[in-house]
Enzyme design. Structure first.
Site, PDB file in Angstrom:
ATOM      1  N   CYS A  87       0.835  -1.205   0.000  1.00  0.00           N
ATOM      2  CA  CYS A  87       0.000   0.000   0.000  1.00  0.00           C
ATOM      3  C   CYS A  87       0.869   1.255   0.000  1.00  0.00           C
ATOM      4  CB  CYS A  87      -0.918   0.032   1.228  1.00  0.00           C
ATOM      5  SG  CYS A  87      -2.016  -1.375   1.380  1.00  0.00           S
TER       6      CYS A  87
ATOM      7  N   CYS B 119     -24.244  39.489  15.826  1.00  0.00           N
ATOM      8  CA  CYS B 119     -25.463  39.196  15.074  1.00  0.00           C
ATOM      9  C   CYS B 119     -25.186  38.095  14.064  1.00  0.00           C
ATOM     10  CB  CYS B 119     -25.977  40.443  14.351  1.00  0.00           C
ATOM     11  SG  CYS B 119     -24.829  41.027  13.078  1.00  0.00           S
TER      12      CYS B 119
ATOM     13  N   CYS C 265     -22.322  38.356  11.608  1.00  0.00           N
ATOM     14  CA  CYS C 265     -20.970  38.012  12.098  1.00  0.00           C
ATOM     15  C   CYS C 265     -20.686  36.526  11.860  1.00  0.00           C
ATOM     16  CB  CYS C 265     -20.845  38.309  13.591  1.00  0.00           C
ATOM     17  SG  CYS C 265     -21.096  40.032  14.042  1.00  0.00           S
TER      18      CYS C 265
ATOM     19  N   ASP D 128      35.261  21.277  16.356  1.00  0.00           N
ATOM     20  CA  ASP D 128      35.637  22.686  16.501  1.00  0.00           C
ATOM     21  C   ASP D 128      36.083  22.877  17.955  1.00  0.00           C
ATOM     22  OD1 ASP D 128      35.755  25.465  15.656  1.00  0.00           O
ATOM     23  OD2 ASP D 128      34.076  25.758  17.029  1.00  0.00           O
TER      24      ASP D 128
END
Length: 798
Positions: A17, A81, A84, A496
């Site tokens: 699959c 309202c 909105c 380093d």
């Protein structure tokens, strides 16, 4: 422009699959995809100018799989309202990735369903806020885990019913035993119609998922595990049904029934799938542990009042109070107070770190003894912990190169098995047991069932998931499966010096002044004040401790690898190396002996020149990390060549290298030359790891076969690296290499046993030595054993 997304995929049952989906997606223009069976998702990179995410989702759906969407409930504030709610709903439904959005004015809430690959809760809330409203999420962080748990519970319920229906059929197998068992065999159980009654719901309701999966797979000219299971169990079921029909009007006919074979096979496969799902859940424990570290709420000051709010509601620049014993809720800076903070979960440092005004705080660390007031600088997905979680999630979802072998095999595996099963049936029916349809069928079913490629598909991703999770728990972040695989191959490591081997916190050890001491010191501290180099910080701290007045500068320039130049009160000031003095024509031969003495002691010595005359020498020393020597010894014992890279002069570099046991020293290297030295080692045939912590290490980290960033370093270095070591603990480097080796060993074990199992199982089944139900049990066991073997990585010691 290239975009990235992670798509949760439903319906995948085996490696065929995932291979099929990956192959099809990669054929789409502008798409690069990696599909992970164990994580049940796809990591997709696509070119937004050429393709829309919806096209990708539709393609996955066309292949017969599903794209998992997320549902979320929001509290919406500020609606007055119906206009909105309608406005918000309309805008949300136009967002890319939004499946549906419903806004309810009465309850002041919104229900949204969206694709998390494209959209996030933050984006949806942000869109609502852009419209002039506000919203907060109702759904808890654990929603996805709960969804998984519900899926597992559904599997358990189906399995329970399957077992109830299959047990009586399993009991009838005793009737087929070649010896007298002495157990009673009720006549009802041997009735073909009673067996049909028990087997039918198992075959078509409980086992319906295999038919659906097989149909979708074949429809797309592919074949997966479902095809094998559907073929095998259907052959047994429908042959038994035909035999049962023969008894109609012929009560003396003795039917050959295999209802128990089909029902028990499906039950055993479901048992294996359940155990597999439970075990796969344990492979992601590392993410759960990291999530559990997060604080749940924060005390913020709003409108002059202290209020407790959920962590999700904290915003950048919020003022937060953190009391003793509480977790730091988000990343930020101290604005007042003083305390010790336990940062072990991020840095690995067991000793609490003292924090005062101006210091940085990391979210999820623990405040020990004082009350701190902080300003939030990073919240949500931008915090350090969220970044760590993202790295681990990405790594667990990525694909290691070794998995390509399994993918290639899985892609052709099922058709080959079906062909072998057909040949097996024909050989048995015409040659071995001529005319015995039942024996030939039973042998072919055993071949089909024993050869499921699930184990092969799970062999690599489960080990990668557990390995990266184990690393995260120990402060080692691998950015992807490919880096986890590559790390075990390195045979040279370049370290380093400053901030890696050393603590990166140097201090002034010696100061010699020739002339006006007060003036030279003022000029030195003032010039270094503008520099960001760790050595400059040490000199400035030294000046602060002596209350030296900092003079204004007319000009300043940093000369990488050499030093600095500045103009103060009209006078030219240089601070730096012999190279800088020589370049500027400043005579310094008389001070050579003093410089050499300081450098032999492992100190970095710099000359101070005012108006082209050496006026002083300042020496700065950076202390070596306590564990550096141990870590380097461990690396050498693993057969890895260790190199130290530094801008220091050779004498100082060798002195420090001697303290930690490094023989190979590359000194006086300019920042831009670091990558060249890595390249030189690679040209000699070495697999090189570069370890660094600064911005100037980024090119070398990116060029190296494996870039390892020290987590105390810069974001740029961490971004360029393949592996991040949280904190500055160098002993985590050999542990990372060891973890890589053990993970690869685990993957090879999984692949070997998965391939060996199929290689041995198919001929054994073809020879008629395995009953179909035994083959089914063995197939289920193979998948569970692979996942269980991967989980052994959780117990290894690093």
């Amino acid at each position: 422009m290239k975009e990235q997304m992670t798509v949760d995929i439903t319906g995948m049952t085996c490696a065929s699959c995932s291979t099929r989906i990956e192959k099809v997606l990669n054929k789409m223009e502008g798409v690069e995809a990696t599909v992970n069976l164990a994580m049940e998702n796809a990591s997709v990179t696509y070119e937004s100018e050429k393709i829309n995410p919806d096209d990708i989702f539709n393609k996955i759906n066309d292949l017969g799989y599903g794209v998992r969407n997320e549902k979320m409930d929001l509290d919406v504030f500020g609606m007055t309202c119906a206009a909105c709610s309608t406005r918000i709903e309309k805008v949300l439904n136009k967002m890319d990735g939004m499946v549906s959005a419903t806004v309810n004015l009465a309850t002041e809430s919104a229900s949204v369903e969206f694709n998390s690959a494209v959209l996030s809760a933050d984006k949806i809330i942000s869109k609502i806020q852009d419209l002039g409203y506000d919203a907060k999420e109702k759904v808890q962080r654990e929603a996805k885990a709960q969804q998984k748990e519900e899926e597992i519970n559904a599997k358990k319920r189906k399995l329970f019913i399957s077992i109830l229906l299959s047990l009586p059929l399993l009991y009838t197998m005793i009737g087929h035993a070649p010896w007298d068992t002495g157990l009673p065999m009720p006549h009802l159980l041997m009735n073909p119609w009673f067996q049909l009654l028990l087997a039918t719901p198992v075959q078509f309701w409980i086992g319906g998922q295999f038919y659906v999966g097989a149909y979708k797979s074949l429809k797309n000219k592919s074949a997966n595990m479902d095809v094998l299971v559907a073929l095998g169990t259907s052959a047994a079921y429908f042959y038994s049904l035909a035999e049962a029909i023969k008894t109609i009007g012929n009560p003396n006919y003795m039917p050959h029934l295999y209802f128990e074979t089909s029902a028990v096979l499906i039950t055993l496969i479901l048992v294996g799938k359940l155990f597999e799902a439970l075990a796969k859940g344990r492979t992601t424990e590392a993410i759960s542990k990291l999530l559990s570290l997060q604080a749940k709420e924060a005390t913020v000051i709003r409108d002059g009042e202290e209020i407790k709010i959920p962590i999700e509601e904290v915003k950048v620049n919020d003022t937060i109070i953190v009391k003793p014993g509480e977790k730091i809720p988000v990343d930020g800076k101290v604005v007042s107070g003083q305390s010790a903070v336990d940062e072990a979960m991020i840095t690995g440092e067991s000793i609490p770190v003292e924090k005062a005004v101006g210091d940085t705080l990391i979210g999820a660390t623990i405040n020990k003894n004082g009350t701190l007031t902080m300003t939030a600088t990073k919240v949500g997905k931008d915090t350090a912990l969220a970044g760590i979680i993202k790295v681990v999630e990405d790594a667990q979802g990525s694909k290691a190169p070794i998995q390509r072998v399994a993918d290639q095999i899985s892609g052709i595996f099922v058709p080959i098995v079906v062909a072998i099963a057909i040949v097996t049936f024909l050989v048995w029916y015409f040659v071995i047991t001529p005319g015995d349809f039942a024996s030939a069928l039973e042998t072919a079913i055993a071949v089909l069932v024993i050869a499921c490629p699930c184990a092969l598909g799970l062999a690599t991703p489960t080990s990668i998931m557990v390995g990266t999770g184990k690393g995260a728990e120990n402060g080692i972040l691998f950015k992807g499966g490919e880096h986890l695989e590559a790390t075990h191959k390195i045979n040279a490591i370049v370290l380093d010096k400053t901030g890696t081997i050393t603590k990166g916190k140097p201090s002034v050890t010696d100061l010699e002044i020739f002339g006006d001491g007060d003036k030279v010191l003022k000029y030195l501290v003032s010039a270094e004040k503008a520099s960001e180099h760790p050595l400059a910080e040490a000199i400035v701290e030294y000046g602060n401790a002596k209350n030296i007045e900092v003079l204004p500068m007319d000009e300043f320039a940093a000369i990488p690898g050499h030093g600095i130049e500045a103009t103060i009160s009209g006078e030219k000031v240089f601070v730096g190396t012999r190279k800088l003095m020589g370049k500027e024509g400043i005579e310094f031969a008389r001070y050579e002996e003093r410089l050499e003495r300081l450098e032999t002691e492992g100190k970095t010595a710099m000359m101070i020149a005012i108006n082209n005359k050496v006026s002083g020498i300042v020496a700065v020393a950076d202390t070596v990390k306590e564990t550096a020597k141990t870590a380097i010894e461990e690396l050498k014992s693993m057969g890895i060549e260790v190199y130290m890279l530094t801008g220091d002069n050779t004498r100082t570099a060798k002195a420090i290298a001697a303290q930690v046991g490094v023989e190979n020293v590359i000194a006086e290297v300019l920042p831009e030359e670091k990558a060249n030295h890595v390249k030189e080692l690679q040209l000699k045939g070495k697999k090189v790891a570069m370890v660094g912590d600064g911005i100037n290490d980024a090119p070398a980290l990116a060029l190296a076969d494996i870039g390892i960033a020290i987590g105390t370093g810069t974001d740029v270095a961490i971004e360029a690296a393949d592996v991040t070591i949280l904190g500055g603990e160098l002993t985590l480097i050999p542990k990372a290499i060891s973890l890589s080796k053990k993970t690869m060993q685990n993957i090879r074990q999984n692949l070997f046993w998965a391939l060996a199992y199929n290689s041995a199982g198919i001929p054994i089944a073809a020879m008629g030595l395995l009953a179909p139900w035994v083959a089914g049990a063995a197939m289920a066991f193979s998948s569970v054993s692979v996942v269980t073997n991967s989980l052994r990585l959780k117990r290894i010691k690093l």
